[in-house]
Design an enzyme around this catalytic site. Structure first.
Site, PDB file in Angstrom:
ATOM      1  N   ARG A   2      -0.928  -1.857  -6.415  1.00 14.09           N
ATOM      2  CA  ARG A   2      -1.014  -3.044  -5.546  1.00 14.09           C
ATOM      3  C   ARG A   2      -1.803  -4.145  -6.265  1.00 14.09           C
ATOM      4  O   ARG A   2      -1.405  -5.307  -6.278  1.00 14.09           O
ATOM      5  CB  ARG A   2      -1.675  -2.644  -4.230  1.00 14.09           C
ATOM      6  CG  ARG A   2      -1.845  -3.734  -3.213  1.00 14.09           C
ATOM      7  CD  ARG A   2      -2.376  -3.099  -1.907  1.00 14.09           C
ATOM      8  NE  ARG A   2      -2.911  -4.053  -0.979  1.00 14.09           N
ATOM      9  CZ  ARG A   2      -2.204  -4.791  -0.132  1.00 14.09           C
ATOM     10  NH1 ARG A   2      -0.886  -4.676  -0.115  1.00 14.09           N
ATOM     11  NH2 ARG A   2      -2.776  -5.627   0.698  1.00 14.09           N
ATOM     12  N   TYR A  49     -10.488  -8.418  -6.105  1.00 11.21           N
ATOM     13  CA  TYR A  49      -9.550  -7.321  -5.869  1.00 11.21           C
ATOM     14  C   TYR A  49      -8.558  -7.163  -7.024  1.00 11.21           C
ATOM     15  O   TYR A  49      -8.248  -6.054  -7.434  1.00 11.21           O
ATOM     16  CB  TYR A  49      -8.807  -7.574  -4.550  1.00 11.21           C
ATOM     17  CG  TYR A  49      -7.878  -6.459  -4.129  1.00 11.21           C
ATOM     18  CD1 TYR A  49      -8.379  -5.312  -3.530  1.00 11.21           C
ATOM     19  CD2 TYR A  49      -6.508  -6.557  -4.305  1.00 11.21           C
ATOM     20  CE1 TYR A  49      -7.533  -4.280  -3.131  1.00 11.21           C
ATOM     21  CE2 TYR A  49      -5.658  -5.543  -3.908  1.00 11.21           C
ATOM     22  CZ  TYR A  49      -6.175  -4.405  -3.329  1.00 11.21           C
ATOM     23  OH  TYR A  49      -5.337  -3.393  -2.938  1.00 11.21           O
ATOM     24  N   HIS A  76      -5.035   2.016  -5.069  1.00 12.13           N
ATOM     25  CA  HIS A  76      -4.680   0.593  -4.996  1.00 12.13           C
ATOM     26  C   HIS A  76      -4.319  -0.016  -6.349  1.00 12.13           C
ATOM     27  O   HIS A  76      -4.037  -1.210  -6.432  1.00 12.13           O
ATOM     28  CB  HIS A  76      -5.816  -0.202  -4.357  1.00 12.13           C
ATOM     29  CG  HIS A  76      -5.872  -0.053  -2.877  1.00 12.13           C
ATOM     30  ND1 HIS A  76      -5.528  -1.068  -2.011  1.00 12.13           N
ATOM     31  CD2 HIS A  76      -6.199   1.000  -2.098  1.00 12.13           C
ATOM     32  CE1 HIS A  76      -5.654  -0.640  -0.761  1.00 12.13           C
ATOM     33  NE2 HIS A  76      -6.061   0.614  -0.798  1.00 12.13           N
ATOM     34  N   ARG A 135       0.855  -1.190   0.000  1.00 12.54           N
ATOM     35  CA  ARG A 135       0.000   0.000   0.000  1.00 12.54           C
ATOM     36  C   ARG A 135       0.892   1.243   0.000  1.00 12.54           C
ATOM     37  O   ARG A 135       1.983   1.238   0.565  1.00 12.54           O
ATOM     38  CB  ARG A 135      -0.871   0.035   1.258  1.00 12.54           C
ATOM     39  CG  ARG A 135      -1.938  -1.004   1.314  1.00 12.54           C
ATOM     40  CD  ARG A 135      -2.702  -0.928   2.644  1.00 12.54           C
ATOM     41  NE  ARG A 135      -3.580  -2.077   2.779  1.00 12.54           N
ATOM     42  CZ  ARG A 135      -3.224  -3.226   3.330  1.00 12.54           C
ATOM     43  NH1 ARG A 135      -2.005  -3.375   3.829  1.00 12.54           N
ATOM     44  NH2 ARG A 135      -4.085  -4.220   3.391  1.00 12.54           N
ATOM     45  N   LYS A 160      -2.127  -0.498   7.958  1.00 13.58           N
ATOM     46  CA  LYS A 160      -3.549  -0.813   8.000  1.00 13.58           C
ATOM     47  C   LYS A 160      -3.859  -2.011   8.904  1.00 13.58           C
ATOM     48  O   LYS A 160      -4.799  -1.978   9.688  1.00 13.58           O
ATOM     49  CB  LYS A 160      -4.084  -1.084   6.593  1.00 13.58           C
ATOM     50  CG  LYS A 160      -5.571  -1.370   6.584  1.00 13.58           C
ATOM     51  CD  LYS A 160      -6.112  -1.578   5.193  1.00 13.58           C
ATOM     52  CE  LYS A 160      -7.595  -1.906   5.262  1.00 13.58           C
ATOM     53  NZ  LYS A 160      -8.152  -2.177   3.951  1.00 13.58           N
ATOM     54  N   HIS A 203      -6.090 -11.268   2.852  1.00 14.01           N
ATOM     55  CA  HIS A 203      -7.524 -11.340   2.573  1.00 14.01           C
ATOM     56  C   HIS A 203      -8.112 -12.584   3.232  1.00 14.01           C
ATOM     57  O   HIS A 203      -7.418 -13.577   3.420  1.00 14.01           O
ATOM     58  CB  HIS A 203      -7.782 -11.386   1.065  1.00 14.01           C
ATOM     59  CG  HIS A 203      -7.558 -10.080   0.378  1.00 14.01           C
ATOM     60  ND1 HIS A 203      -7.433  -9.978  -0.988  1.00 14.01           N
ATOM     61  CD2 HIS A 203      -7.442  -8.820   0.844  1.00 14.01           C
ATOM     62  CE1 HIS A 203      -7.251  -8.721  -1.334  1.00 14.01           C
ATOM     63  NE2 HIS A 203      -7.239  -7.991  -0.227  1.00 14.01           N
TER      64      HIS A 203
END
Length: 188
Positions: A138, A171, A135, A39, A68, A162
Site C-alpha cells: 500500500r 506513511y 502495509h 489494504r 477499516k 489521511h
C-alpha cells in the site's frame, strides 16, 4: 519494526517475478495491491462479481466498502491489472460469485489476511526486501503514485483517507532525501 514502501523498481519486479514463479494467485494478489493501494483486508475479499459484469466484462469502476474506514472507495482499474485479472479468472475458471483470492481449504472461502501476509512476507524476505510489513505494498503504491503524479500529495492523502499531508508523507516514506531531490528540480 518500521514498515517501508519498496522504492526500488528492480526489487518490485524481482518480488513479482518470485511470486509468479511460486504461485499465480499470490502474484496476482501482490500485483492487485500494487496497482490499487488497497489494504490486504480489503483485497482478500474481492469477488469476480466486484470487478466484472454478469457477461464477464470489466465494470467501469471497482467499488468497495473499506473494512477499516467503512467508506466507499471507487477505483478505475488500470490496463495492467485488468489483463492479469482477466487471464487469471479464465485460466482458473472462476465463476461470477467466486472469490478471486481463494483459500486452498475450500472453493467458497478466501485466503485469510494472516496467510496472505505470511506468503507476501516470505517472498519479500527471500529476495532481500527489508522492513516489509502488511502495509508495504500500500505504501509502495502511494510512494510511486506520489512521484508519478508530480508530488500531488493532496490527491494521495485523499485516496488514503489521511487527515494531513504530513501523515501521508511519513506513511509513504518521503524523507529529507526526497525533499532535497525536490529542491534540486527547480533551478534558476
Amino acid at each position: 519494526m518500521i514498515v517501508e514502501p519498496i522504492n526500488d523498481k528492480k526489487k518490485i519486479n524481482d518480488f513479482l517475478t518470485f511470486l509468479k514463479g511460486k504461485n499465480e494467485r499470490d502474484w496476482l494478489m501482490a500485483k492487485f495491491r500494487l496497482n490499487t493501494g488497497l489494504r490486504i483486508s480489503d483485497v482478500v475479499k474481492v469477488k469476480v462479481s466486484d470487478i466484472l459484469t454478469e457477461k464477464f466484462n470489466f465494470k467501469d469502476y471497482f467499488v468497495l466498502q473499506e473494512q477499516k474506514t467503512n467508506k466507499e472507495k471507487k477505483i478505475k482499474l488500470n490496463d495492467s491489472i485488468k489483463t492479469a485479472l482477466n487471464t487469471y479468472i479464465k485460466q482458473n475458471k472462476l465463476g461470477h460469485n467466486n472469490y478471486i483470492f481463494r483459500s486452498r481449504k475450500g472453493l467458497n472461502k478466501h485466503i485469510t489476511v494472516t496467510q496472505a501476509y505470511r506468503l507476501l512476507k516470505n517472498a519479500a524476505v527471500s529476495i532481500g526486501i527489508e522492513n516489509f510489513g502488511t502495509h508495504s505494498l500500500r505504501k509502495t503504491w502511494g510512494y510511486w503514485t506520489y512521484k508519478v503524479s508530480r508530488y500531488n500529495i493532496g490527491l494521495i492523502m485523499d485516496t488514503f483517507n489521511h487527515s494531513s499531508q504530513k501523515i501521508t508523507l511519513r506513511y509513504i516514506g518521503i524523507d529529507q532525501g526526497a525533499k532535497d531531490e525536490l529542491y534540486s528540480l527547480v533551478q534558476f
